[in-house]
Design a protein around this motif. Structure first.
Motif, PDB file in Angstrom:
ATOM      1  N   GLN A 197      20.460  -7.855  24.608  1.00 21.41           N
ATOM      2  CA  GLN A 197      21.699  -7.799  25.393  1.00 21.41           C
ATOM      3  C   GLN A 197      22.573  -6.628  24.943  1.00 21.41           C
ATOM      4  OE1 GLN A 197      23.792 -11.539  25.672  1.00 21.41           O
ATOM      5  NE2 GLN A 197      21.908 -12.683  26.008  1.00 21.41           N
ATOM      6  N   ASN A 245      12.124 -11.063  27.921  1.00 23.31           N
ATOM      7  CA  ASN A 245      13.340 -11.753  28.342  1.00 23.31           C
ATOM      8  C   ASN A 245      13.491 -11.605  29.856  1.00 23.31           C
ATOM      9  OD1 ASN A 245      16.076 -12.429  28.893  1.00 23.31           O
ATOM     10  ND2 ASN A 245      16.566 -12.092  26.734  1.00 23.31           N
ATOM     11  N   ASN A 247      15.735 -12.507  31.926  1.00 23.51           N
ATOM     12  CA  ASN A 247      17.059 -12.219  32.502  1.00 23.51           C
ATOM     13  C   ASN A 247      17.342 -10.728  32.616  1.00 23.51           C
ATOM     14  OD1 ASN A 247      17.536 -14.957  32.590  1.00 23.51           O
ATOM     15  ND2 ASN A 247      18.344 -15.003  30.515  1.00 23.51           N
ATOM     16  N   LYS A 253      17.673  -6.067  35.517  1.00 21.47           N
ATOM     17  CA  LYS A 253      18.672  -5.077  35.072  1.00 21.47           C
ATOM     18  C   LYS A 253      17.985  -3.783  34.633  1.00 21.47           C
ATOM     19  CE  LYS A 253      22.907  -4.034  33.396  1.00 21.47           C
ATOM     20  NZ  LYS A 253      22.651  -2.658  33.082  1.00 21.47           N
TER      21      LYS A 253
END
Length: 2008
Positions: A879, A924, A926, A930
């Motif tokens: 992140q 990951n 998520n 992105k």
């Protein structure tokens, strides 16, 4: 002209040369045998190209004109039809290219066309720029080929270990080239080709693109020049050049100059070395076998003119451009002459050899040694070429050994010069400047030459001669032999030189001599010798310094101690230590240089030799570590401090020294960790850095300190560093390194720019080591305190914890790391060299490794943090990487990381680390979307990133290392890094493909991201502008080599890579969205699967696991392809794949488009049915199975001396985890940590003494764990490949069109597969772990074999007419085919009975081999066995109502058919396995997994069915299994009760119950079986079960209620019926079977009915009309009709008292009344209404249940009529005494006739539910049945007719019939299968109607009989009377039914005359002619055929007589 000017699309200046280089590489470097022949052909073809070497095709006016017109007239292209028009732009570019490179116009066009074709490989470049690259790549290829060919020659220096034939071929070829003037061409080209000139030309014509293009062009030009120079060098190494060529070479060298840094460039260095090798005669001293031959080839020894010419040329006084180079060549020549003069064979050259001294003097005068040091040894490339090092080593050692006088002369001159300098200094004058320094240059050259030893040659060993015999023969020096053998003379002379130089060494020579020693000490053995030499050189008494040499440990360390003493006295105050200009009294610059030199020698010695390290450190007098640490506290220059720290670093390599060094560091406060109270300012290294180094802008001390800490951390990490003085821990050091050194390094000034990156590298390396060795522990997350000076202070955390905390937050440290990564990639994107580039790359690499370690450890770290109560906030690194970059203001950190992949070729390590990080964060889900957004935001960046990934995958320089633990060379290491990068990228793709869309994999593989993925149209790169993607790279990796015999190269060379490539392809094909585009592309553009399948099975023994996985993924992909092409009816594709897999003929090339789209049937059949057995090959599907080894080696059990084996096994189990492939393996690193921690916890001297033994045992355990892991992985791979193979076989047999594999061939294939599978698994060494998969495959194959044999049939009806038709099955050989059709062999004639028997035997052996366990395996085998036994079951035959034509005798004497024979054979095979088999199956039926029990019961059912001898039944009874099954009914009663809850648990118990009841029903079908069941008390057990009393309410769960629930779980009422119906069926069968004990059985069943009377009454009263309800009634009425009878009651009465007897009569009476009342529902016109009501809704799976309901209703009527019939007969002893069941009225009424209603009203009120049915019901039923009969008969006849002519039925009707059998997927099946399904449906219809006809006939006969008996009684035997009493009172009727007494003879006399007349009138009206005619027709059509009796006719006659009705 057009033909002459045809353009080669492969570009004649590139494509062919590329091909030559690839072939040369394969044949000579990779040693591929098949490439040798190709090489021979290519060399002959391209010999002119090698001879002309780089010569371009000339321009010509014709070509110019032709190309000029190509835009209108077009131009021919080789291999293509017609001409192609060229665009004007291309023509213009071609002329520019032609002028630029001075090549022919056609060649220029070819380059541009090739550039256009290759453009996708170079994104961002135009075709012209690509053409420039291709032009120079062609030159590079031809130069590399030439170099490698020359290297492969046979010669004197090296060999490539090729076969003599290949060596001979290349030697001859290169000899021809040399004869044609190769040397001159090479030297001319090297002179002409200049990078700067070429760039100028290209720049003018805009032929240079971006930085990368410039770099690539530059590299190609440089490599071309270097390869040409290498060619000459390699030639000279192997064979000296001739006179002319040598003179040419000398002429070239005369004119060259050095680079800006004073070194020779690589080309000139190669050419100089070539000349030096021409002068080399050292090879003659080796005394090899071919010495004489080599002497003959050396012109220096054999040609006087050669020597004369060279000698004259070198004696020429004409100076060269480089005088040092001239001196070097003269030196080499002088030494060559001296070498020749010492040869006895050569005597004719004396006049020249005498001049060697003069030449040597000239060489020394020309500073040859200085030139060698600076220009040759100082060149970067020098240390990369082994034969450079060897040649200069020979040169230097030859000089020292062959010219001792010259050496002595140099020594004398040096001593004289030293005296002059000394005198000048004494007199205060300046030393003379004209002094020569030749000896110094020699010493420095020796030091530089041996300082680096990249090839571990240890050539310096020649300078060391052991003075005493050593015990270790490895330390003896460079000669071979025994330890006491005399060293060679050369070695003695060289060691003498070293020793003598140290004696009375002039001061001026002190530092050069030490530098020479430093070089000579490089290497483990050299360092040991140097240590011994310096030790021996010293004095035995330290006081007497004069006695020892200044070059000794004694002298050096004594001097250090004196300096320390002196300097320590000078500085009394600690505050003055770090002043700006410390006083330097006591140490001069020259002394400091000497100290530095000796420190460097010390460092080198102790770095290489651990024994020297320990000996020096432990020396009581020297105490070097203490003295050096003391000096560090003194006021000395940073440079000296840095050298001291470097030496301490070398000492710190030993853990024993490191431990004490940590304490000493802390004690001396080099880094101040404790500040004394009152101290004004900080002290220590921090001040040095901030005050002194920063001002000087040089940071040697800081770098050395970082290196020291890095080494100490690696050697030994202290637990309580600084305990007692401060809070213990490493934190102060970490804070200094992080906050003072790292975070500020960018803001400091640097005099030398490279030092900036050196500092970053040094400090980041420490961080990496700290984090690498850190494992998060729970105690790290607990606040701990230590007591310091009476107060508690928070303890420091481990350094790894602190680093993790900083890297998991937006800390300055993480920001700086990410900024470094960005700066690094920006610098690399310039493609320009800059100071410190290597150090920057290393620093970036450390940043990457830090991030990687953080990603690896963050999950555990964060888990432990969550569990603790520590107030820390951390964020996952993935992140943080999504955060905003302060410099660019964008979230581009991940993009910056990915940009390093673009530099995969030049910086493979950085690309590897980048790929590793991307692979980690891709897991990951998520952030996938992105990242894709970031990657695709900017099209230029997106293109570059894609190119980076592709470039890494395309890299050809990659190699998979078999054993990663072995030491590997630098080149191999680089290749391995390339390989690992590919692995990470593929893992990234595999991980991403499992994520939701959009994901990285879709972007990298070229799928649409803005539209639906399935709309992607994949193309070859370059087609319609489609970019080159990772998919193209993956396919190229797998395609390489498929055009040859060997198959895909990757499978052999990089198996793990190939495995992942196949997995990516499979995942793309398996995913619904990507499957369509991928498979279409693979099929059309690539023909991928067919080419890959050609090479199956892969067989690489060394990489078994990877090879198996490759085949797994490939087979799974093929399965999908077969399925998809079959569904889409792409028959030709399916056919090709099937031919490849199943053909047993040699594979022939398949003509793809020459065939018409659909192959005709003949081709299909011929593809399989070949009868030429001599040329048969093994089917590929079987070869694949052969390649799987069913045996598995198991590691030897551990034999341990110290550890407990059981405990170790437990520890290994505890260390297990799931790897990437979800396999359970042991984490070997964790296991090692656990075991080492265990050893470290041991206390006592004994434990310390045994530590080496314990460590050795740990290694044994770890080796065992590795082997165990390998075993698990291998088993997993075998299971995986077997499962894929099974899947492929299933798809072939199930999904592919049936007609593509002829039936006979299908059976043969299945038989072969089954036999091979069984043979492999039944092998004694086969592992049991594979049994489950094999059993699954066996099950599938047996199912298909059974299906294949059972469905292989001819036309079911012959065309001879209905009377003579017969149902002909292929299986039954006794049936004859009708005339006019071809006779086919029997269904399993193609495989034969013996094959079937073999399959059965193998199946049974397999079952027995599983032993007691492995029930899951046996489950599959039981299923297979059931299907196998089905083969012997006679298929359903249509009941054509004509079977009765055969007499009983005909049936008895008919020959045994094949079904019966096979059944008998099967049983005989079963019996050969005896009780062992029985025991296994019976045990499984009673115990174990539910599915296993069900199948075991089904198998027993089948065996008991065919076992006429009752052996199995006997075993079941004797061994108690039958009793156990019966008893389990009561035991499972409660479980079954729970199943009736609205929300039931699992339905397993219900399924088990059904299987059990089915088996018991099967047993009961034989009389002995029924008796055994009775003996076991089965009926009593059923009576005890309470589940039958728990019937759910009908109205709550009616038809519509059931439909609303889930499809799979039935409604409670349905579940109840699933429980009840099997019990009723069992009762019915037992009743039928046990005729001998009928009364006893019927009595028990009656008790069962009474025990559950409430349920029975509820069923009989129910008004529900569903199918389930009707089936319940049908079964129940069937049982009651046989059990609730007077004779049964009489039998029971004998054992009962009066009370129970009355109760029994009551129960039976109720049953009788309820049964008779059913006639009102089903006997009259109500039946039709009920059917109509039910038919509108009760559809299940699209098939109407009306037929089944109709059958059930007829069955109920039949059962009730049979009951009435039996009751009448059993209660009527004669015709005069009769019980009447129906009132004397023929109108259909549910009660008494209307006129009797008033009379019976008062009486019937006592029994409101009981009203007698009238005879009208019987008559109505008779009429209804006669009407139904004709309906059924018509349908039956039509169905039979349809069955005879199935092929003639319209398609819609065929489809309707098929849908009745298979509701879904009818459109997808073949016509043959449709006919098969239609026949099956028609047979069911025929047999269903035949059964209905039979029931109807029985009802008609029974109705007529009952009607006749009642009419006869009412009309003849009863005397009418007008009494008012009701004749038929309910009570009276009941009594007559329930007693054995005959009816009161007076009762019937009360019938009135009016009733009789009315009955007769109604009878005459209702029993008319039409009804009689119909009944007679029924008899003639059906009854006579079935039974040959005129029963209906006789009854009709009697009834007519009674009613006085006329004859019909």
């Amino acid at each position: 002209m057009a033909a002459l000017l045809a353009v080669n699309s492969g570009a004649s200046l590139w494509g062919p040369y590329r091909n030559v280089w690839t072939t040369v590489e394969n044949a000579l470097l990779k040693r591929q045998p098949e490439a040798v022949h190709v090489l021979d052909l290519l060399l002959k073809k391209h010999k002119p190209d090698f001879i002309s070497l780089f010569k371009n095709p000339a321009k010509s006016p014709q070509q110019h004109e032709k190309i000029q017109k190509a835009s209108t007239e077009g131009i021919a292209i080789k291999g293509q039809q017609g001409t192609r028009l060229l665009p004007e732009a291309l023509i213009k570019e071609a002329f520019i290219l032609s002028d630029l490179f001075n090549i022919g116009e056609v060649a220029a066009v070819e380059l541009l066309l090739a550039g256009e074709h290759q453009q996708p490989h170079f994104p961002g470049l135009t075709r012209g720029l690509v053409a420039v690259l291709l032009y120079w790549d062609g030159k590079r290829c031809i130069a590399n080929s030439l170099r490698t060919l020359i290297q492969s020659r046979k010669g004197k220096t090296f060999t490539l270990d090729l076969s003599p034939e290949v060596e001979s071929m290349t030697t001859k070829f290169t000899d021809d080239l040399m004869d044609s003037g190769l040397t001159q061409k090479i030297l001319t080209l090297v002179s002409q080709i200049d990078v700067n000139n070429e760039f100028d030309k290209l720049q003018k014509e805009r032929g240079l693109g971006n930085e990368k293009h410039r770099k690539e062009v530059s590299d190609l030009i440089k490599e071309s020049r270097q390869s040409l120079a290498e060619s000459l060098f390699s030639w000279a190494c192997q064979t000296p050049l001739n006179k002319d060529d040598t003179l040419l070479l000398i002429g070239y060298l005369e004119k060259i100059s050095v680079e800006a840094d004073g070194t020779l460039d690589s080309v000139n260095l190669y050419l100089l070395m070539a000349l030096l090798y021409c002068f080399d005669v050292g090879f003659l001293e080796q005394g090899t076998e071919d010495r004489d031959e080599l002497m003959q080839q050396t012109p220096l020894l054999t040609e006087r003119q050669y020597v004369a010419a060279i000698h004259q040329r070198l004696q020429d006084s004409q100076p060269w451009k480089l005088s040092g180079l001239q001196a070097t060549v003269r030196l080499a020549w002088a030494l060559a002459l001296r070498g020749v003069s010492q040869l006895t064979e050569v005597t004719a050259l004396a006049e020249f050899t005498e001049a060697d001294e003069i030449l040597a003097e000239m060489a020394i005068g020309g500073n040859a040694f200085l030139f060698l040091t600076d220009a040759v040894v100082g060149a970067d490339i020098f240390s990369q070429e082994e034969f450079f090092i060897r040649r200069i080593h020979t040169l230097v050692t030859d000089f020292l050994t062959r010219m001792p006088m010259k050496v002595k002369q140099l020594r004398n001159r040096a001593e004289e010069d030293a005296r002059l300098i000394h005198m000048s200094l004494q007199m205060g004058n300046e030393p003379p400047t004209s002094l020569r320094r030749d000896l110094e240059h020699v010493l420095l050259l020796i030091g530089e030459l041996y300082r680096k030893d990249p090839f571990h040659l240890e050539l310096a060993l020649e300078f060391w001669c052991p003075t005493e015999p050593l015990h270790n023969t490895n330390l003896m020096g460079s000669y071979l032999g025994v330890a006491h053998q005399r060293p060679p003379q050369r070695q003695v002379l060289l060691s003498k030189f070293v020793r003598q130089m140290s004696d009375l060494l002039p001061p001026t020579m002190y530092i050069p001599y030490l530098k020479m020693l430093q070089g000579l000490a490089s290497g483990p053995q050299c360092a040991h010798y140097c240590f011994s030499f310096l030790k021996a050189n010293g004095s035995s008494h330290a006081e007497n310094l004069q006695a020892g040499s200044p070059v000794s440990w004694d002298h050096f360390f004594h001097s250090l101690m004196l300096y320390h003493e002196h300097l320590r006295r000078d500085i009394p105050s600690t505050d003055l230590i770090h002043q700006r200009h410390p006083p330097l009294r006591g140490i001069t610059q020259r002394e400091m240089d000497g100290l530095v030199a000796f420190l460097q020698v010390t460092t080198t010695v102790i770095e290489w030799s651990e024994s020297a390290r320990l000996a020096l450190c432990e020396h009581a007098q020297w105490t070097p570590v203490i003295v050096m640490l003391g000096l560090l506290q003194c006021s000395i220059p940073p440079v000296l401090k840095a050298e001291l720290l470097k030496t301490l670093t070398a000492f710190g390599k030993s853990p024993e020294i490191a431990a004490s060094l940590w304490q000493s560091l802390e004690h001396t406060q080099i880094l101040q960790t404790v500040r004394p109270t009152g101290q004004r300012q900080a002290a220590g290294i921090e001040v040095e850095l901030n005050e002194i180094e920063s001002r000087a802008e040089e940071y040697p001390l800081t770098r050395a300190f970082c290196t020291l800490i890095g080494t100490l951390v690696e050697s030994y990490f202290p637990a309580n560093l600084g305990a007692g003085l401060r809070v213990p821990g490493f934190e102060p050091y970490l804070q200094f390194l992080r906050d003072t050194v790292f975070l500020r390094f960018r803001t400091r000034a640097y005099r030398r720019p490279a030092e900036k990156w050196e500092v970053a590298e040094a400090v980041l390396d420490v961080f990496y080591k700290l984090l690498r060795d850190y494992e998060p522990q729970p105690e790290d997350f607990v606040e701990q305190y230590v007591e310091m000076q009476g107060e508690e202070k928070a303890a420091y955390k481990p350094p790894g914890f602190s680093l993790m905390h900083h890297l998991l937050n937006e800390s300055p440290m993480l920001e700086l790391c990410l900024s470094l990564l960005e700066e690094g990639v920006i610098q690399l994107d310039t493609y320009a060299p800059f100071p410190g580039k290597k150090h920057l790359e290393k620093a970036v690499s450390c940043c990457f490794m830090l991030l990687n370690l953080t990603l690896q450890k963050e999950n555990l770290f964060m888990d432990l943090l969550r569990e603790s109560h520590l107030s820390l906030i951390v964020t996952p690194l993935e992140q943080l990487l999504q955060g905003i970059n302060p410099r660019s203001k964008k979230a581009d950190h991940v993009v910056n990381i990915a940009r390093y992949l673009y530099h995969g070729t030049s910086n493979p390590e950085l690309a590897f680390e980048s790929a590793k990080i991307l692979c980690s964060i891709s897991s990951n889900a998520n952030i996938q979307a992105k990242i894709v957004g970031d990657f695709t935001q900017d099209s230029k960046v997106s293109q570059k990133l894609m190119a980076g990934f592709v470039e890494c995958l395309d890299s050809e320089d990659s190699e998979e290392v078999a054993n990663p633990l072995e030491e590997i060379e630098e080149e191999t290491k680089r290749s391995t890094v390339h390989h690992e990068t590919k692995i990470h990228i593929l893992n990234l793709l595999i991980t991403s493909l499992e994520m939701k869309q959009p994901n990285l994999a879709l972007y990298l593989l070229g799928f649409e991201l803005k539209k639906p993925v399935s709309t992607t149209n994949l193309q070859d790169s370059g087609v319609l502008g489609f970019p080159r993607t990772c998919l193209h790279s993956i396919l190229d990796i797998l395609k390489k080599g498929t055009d040859g015999r060997t198959g895909p190269v990757a499978v052999v060379e990089s198996p793990h890579l190939a495995e992942l490539c196949y997995q990516v392809i499979y995942q793309l094909c398996a995913c619904a969205d990507t499957s369509g585009p991928t498979m279409r592309y693979l099929r059309t553009s690539q023909d991928f699967l067919v080419t890959q399948l050609h090479h199956l099975p892969f067989s690489v023994k060394a990489h078994e696991i990877s090879t198996l996985s490759q085949m797994s993924w490939l087979m799974k992909t093929v399965s999908i392809e077969l399925r998809i092409t079959s569904l889409n009816r792409q028959r030709s594709h399916t056919q090709r794949l099937l031919n490849l897999l199943l053909d047993d003929m040699p594979v022939r090339p398949y003509i793809a488009d020459a065939e018409s789209g659909m192959e005709d049937d003949n081709r299909n059949v011929n593809a399989f049915l070949h009868f030429d057995t001599s040329s048969k090959v093994r089917r590929k599907i079987l070869s694949i199975l052969d390649s799987i080894n069913f045996t598995q080696e198991i590691p030897e059990p551990l034999q341990l001396d110290f550890f407990d084996r059981i405990s170790i096994e437990q520890v290994i189990t505890n260390c297990e985890h799931k790897d990437r492939n979800s396999q359970t393996v042991c984490n070997v690193k964790l296991l090692r940590r656990v075991l080492v921690a265990e050893i470290n916890s041991l206390q006592g001297l004994a434990a310390i003494g045994q530590r080496p033994l314990l460590l050795e045992e740990i290694n044994t355990i770890l080796q065992y764990a590795v082997e165990r892991n390998k075993m698990f992985q291998c088993l997993h791979a075998k299971r995986h490949v077997l499962d894929s193979w099974r899947q492929l076989v299933e798809v072939i047999l199930t999904a592919c069109p049936q007609d593509l594999i002829p039936a006979e061939q299908r059976q043969l294939i299945i038989r072969d597969l089954l036999q091979d599978l069984h043979d492999k698994i039944l092998d004694d060494e086969a592992t049991k772990d594979l049994m489950a998969v094999v059993a699954g495959a066996v099950f599938t194959l047996t199912v298909h074999l059974s299906h294949c044999i059972r469905t292989e049939q001819k036309q079911p009806m012959s065309a001879l007419g209905a009377n003579t038709s017969q149902y002909v099955l292929l299986l039954d050989g006794s049936f004859t085919a009708p005339p006019g059709t071809d006779t086919l062999s029997a269904g399993f004639a193609s495989i034969g009975d013996s094959s079937l028997h073999m399959i059965l035997r193998k199946l049974l052996e397999f079952i027995l081999k599983t032993g007691g366990g492995l029930q899951r395996v046996r489950t599959h085998l039981y299923g297979a066995l059931l299907y196998y036994l089905q083969i012997a079951q006679r298929p359903d035959e249509p009941d054509t109502l004509e079977a009765a034509n055969k007499t009983m005798w005909e049936r008895l004497t008919a020959p045994e058919d094949v079904f019966s024979k096979l059944q008998r054979d099967n049983l005989a095979i079963f019996e050969t396995y005896g009780a062992a088999l029985m025991e296994v199956i019976c045990r499984d039926s009673c115990d174990g997994r539910e599915i296993g029990r069900m199948l075991a019961l089904a198998l027993l059912d089948r065996i008991v069915c065919v076992d006429k001898q009752q052996r199995w039944l006997l075993y079941l009874c004797n061994s108690g299994y039958l009793q156990a099954l019966v008893d389990s009914l009561v035991q499972e009663d409660v479980i079954l009760q729970n199943l009736l809850n609205p929300q039931p648990p699992l339905l397993k118990a219900l399924l088990i119950y059904e299987s059990k009841m089915a088996f018991l029903t099967r047993v009961a079908k034989s009389q002995p079986g029924a008796l055994e069941l009775l003996r076991a008390g089965v009926l009593l057990r059923l009576a005890q079960c309470q589940v039958y009393d728990m019937r759910p309410d009908t109205h709550q769960h009616g038809l519509y209620g059931m439909r609303d629930g889930p499809v799979f779980i039935p409604a409670p009422l349905e579940r109840y019926r699933q429980i009840l119906l099997p019990a009723l069926q069992l009762c019915q069968v037992i009743l039928t079977s046990s005729m001998a004990q009928h009364l006893q059985v019927a009595g028990q069943i009656l008790q069962f009915l009474i025990a559950h009377s409430d349920t029975i009454h509820a069923i009989l009263r129910t008004k529900e009309g569903s199918l389930g309800s009707l089936q319940e009634l049908a079964l129940l009425t069937g049982i009651i009709s046989k059990a609730a009878l007077p004779e049964v009651i009489s039998d029971l009465a004998s054992a009962l008292n009066e009370g129970p007897m009355i109760e029994l009569h009551g129960h039976v009476g109720r049953l009788q009344r309820l049964c008779l009342s059913l006639l009102n529902r089903f006997g009259g016109s109500d039946k039709l209404r009920q059917l109509t009501l039910q038919d509108d809704g009760s559809h299940v799976d699209g098939v109407s249940k009306k037929d089944d309901m109709e059958l059930a209703m007829q069955q109920i009527c039949s059962n009730v009529m049979e009951y009435c019939h039996t009751l009448m007969l059993q209660n009527s002893p004669n015709l005069q005494q009769m019980v009447c069941l129906f009132t004397p009225s023929l109108t259909e009424s549910s009660g008494s006739s209307s006129r009797d209603a008033s009379r019976i009203e008062p009486q019937t009120s006592l029994f409101p539910s009981w009203r007698l049915p009238s005879l009208g019901i019987v008559l109505s039923l008779l009429k209804q049945c006669s009407s139904d009969f004709f309906t059924y008969y018509d349908i039956h006849r039509q169905s039979v007719s349809k069955l005879q002519n199935v092929e003639q039925l319209p398609p819609d009707e065929i489809k309707e019939l098929c849908q009745s059998e298979t509701p879904v997927g009818v459109d997808k099946i073949s016509t043959t299968q449709k006919y098969l399904l239609a026949r099956r449906r028609l047979v069911k219809l025929i047999n269903s109607r035949a059964k209905l006809l039979s029931i109807c006939c029985y009802i008609i006969e029974t109705c007529l009989f009952i009607l006749w008996r009642h009419l006869e009684y009412y009309l003849l035997q009863c005397t009418p009377s007008d009494s008012q009493d009701t004749l038929f009172s309910s009570r009276r009727f009941q009594d007559t039914l329930n007693s054995n007494r005959s009816a009161d003879p007076r009762a019937p006399n009360k019938l009135s005359q009016q009733d009789v007349e009315m009955l007769q009138r109604e009878g005459a009206n209702l029993f008319g002619e039409s009804l009689q005619k119909r009944l007679l027709d029924i008899e003639s059509m059906y009854c006579k055929v079935r039974s040959r009796h005129s029963f209906i006719q006789a009854l009709l006659r009697r009834i007519r007589g009674l009613l006085r009705v006329s004859r019909a």
